[in-house]
Write an enzyme that holds these catalytic residues in place. Structure first.
Site, PDB file in Angstrom:
ATOM      1  N   LYS A 137       1.041  -1.556   0.528  1.00 21.01           N
ATOM      2  CA  LYS A 137       0.150   0.007  -0.053  1.00 21.01           C
ATOM      3  C   LYS A 137       0.809   1.191   0.242  1.00 21.01           C
ATOM      4  CE  LYS A 137      -3.933   1.500   2.684  1.00 21.01           C
ATOM      5  NZ  LYS A 137      -4.191   1.857   4.016  1.00 21.01           N
TER       6      LYS A 137
ATOM      7  N   SER B 202      -6.884   9.265   9.752  1.00 21.33           N
ATOM      8  CA  SER B 202      -6.023   9.788   8.666  1.00 21.33           C
ATOM      9  C   SER B 202      -6.784  10.138   7.048  1.00 21.33           C
ATOM     10  CB  SER B 202      -5.127   9.444   8.733  1.00 21.33           C
ATOM     11  OG  SER B 202      -3.887   8.922  10.449  1.00 21.33           O
TER      12      SER B 202
END
Ligand code: PNS
Length: 159
Positions: A41, A127
């Site tokens: 990722k 986030s």
């Protein structure tokens, strides 16, 4: 000596993370904030950048250390003499996933997980939302430290 870990992606660190880190720092001898290196990722910030930002925003806490890890969190705990994981719980929606990880970590290595309820000021904060709002020009001041805010604006302007 009680050493605990606050693990996460921290892409980037928010005021919600800082709230948990600072409260953990007041309770334990040492808090290791461990950034997950996730090769599958790609984040907005590199792991090096996340570590640097975390170092900057936690510099006032003498017992907070920033590190990075890949693989299993329980292995990181064993290598670093850590007996417990500290996690913030924002809402019931966090509970099921966190519970599974906590039980799995205990089953694998007897690593305990201790949950702290987040400050209600930050119960909606994560986030990914911060990044999305900032990307579309929304105001995220007050949700992340000032230094993160300026790095966020800079990074998004580069995109
Ligand atoms: O900030 P995040 O992405 O919610 O943090 C998740 C994290 C890093 C705490 C979790 O994904 C993790 O511990 N990953 C390490 C791999 C691991 O140990 N997996 C088994 C969990 S039972």
């Amino acid at each position: 000596m009680h050493r605990v870990v606050c693990p996460g992606s921290f892409d980037p660190v928010t005021n919600g993370h800082l709230d948990i880190i600072s409260r953990a720092a007041a309770m334990y001898d040492e808090v290791v904030v461990a950034v997950l290196i996730n090769v599958t990722k790609q984040g907005l910030f590199t792991v090096d950048e996340r570590v640097e930002l975390l170092r900057e925003v936690t510099s006032q806490y003498g017992n907070v250390k920033i590190d990075r890890f890949h693989g299993l969190l329980v292995d990181f705990c064993a290598t670093n003499g850590i007996t417990a994981v500290i996690k913030g719980l924002r809402a019931v929606s966090d509970f099921e996933y966190e519970m599974q990880m906590a039980q799995m970590n205990y089953r694998m290595a007897k690593v305990e997980t201790l949950f702290m309820t987040t400050n209600p000021l930050y119960s909606f904060l994560r986030s990914s939302l911060v990044k999305e709002i900032a990307r579309y020009g929304g105001d995220v001041s007050g949700l992340v430290p000032e230094t993160v805010l300026s790095r966020l604006r800079q990074r998004l302007a580069e995109e």
